[in-house]
Design a protein around this motif. Structure first.
Motif: not given
Length: 179
Positions: A50-68
């Motif tokens: 998606g896009a977020s923050w400031g000048q609509q920065k292109p972003i990727a979001i991931i989820f990672v378990s601390p166990n990994r």
């Protein structure tokens, strides 16, 4: 790093053609973080673009378990990559997702090639899409803020004794697609 010899060309994040929901959920993604001297990779199916923050920065979001095992690399490095492979790599992705780098060399076991960007981020040139991300935010998920439905889903999976995942936001600073 010259990914053109692998038929990968630099594109703008806005030119990504993939469906971002299928990219993570159906296709899976292999994320990697670390340095040329020490890195690790894992398969994920939770993520978003998606896009977020400031000048609509292109972003990727991931989820990672601390166990990994890869979690420590995400915590200690500023960049990470998201690698989307062609469907014929599904068995390799499954192997990477079911084996830990603590116990062996997954690159040697799978025959994947690894290269490093100018920032030292590990990427896999066999991918059909590579996103290089600069970590801009991370936070441990708080189960107390989950909806009842999500808590039920989360608890019905094998999450007993597992710390809630860390969510990583990465500004997409490099993007390559197979020609």
């Amino acid at each position: 790093m010259d990914l053109t010899r692998h038929s990968l060309e630099a594109i703008k994040p806005s030119e990504i053609k993939d469906n971002p929901i299928e990219m993570f959920h159906k296709d899976w993604a292999v994320i990697a973080a670390g340095s040329p001297d020490d890195f690790n990779e894992m398969t994920v199916s939770w993520g978003a673009l998606g896009a977020s923050w400031g000048q609509q920065k292109p972003i990727a979001i991931i989820f990672v378990s601390p166990n990994r095992y890869t979690h420590k690399y995400l915590e200690s490095h500023d960049t990470f990559s998201i690698n989307i492979f062609p469907q014929e790599f599904k068995k390799i992705e499954a192997y990477i997702g079911s084996h830990s780098g603590r116990d062996g060399d997954k690159i040697a076991a799978t025959g994947l090639e690894v290269e490093f960007t100018e920032n030292g981020t590990p990427v896999f040139p066999q991918s059909r899409l590579i996103l290089e991300c600069k970590k801009i935010y991370s936070h441990d998920l708080d189960r107390n803020k989950f909806s009842d439905t999500l808590i039920e889903t989360y608890n019905n999976r094998v999450f007993d004794g597992v710390k809630p995942h860390t969510i990583y936001y990465g500004e997409i600073i490099g993007c390559w697609e197979k020609k």
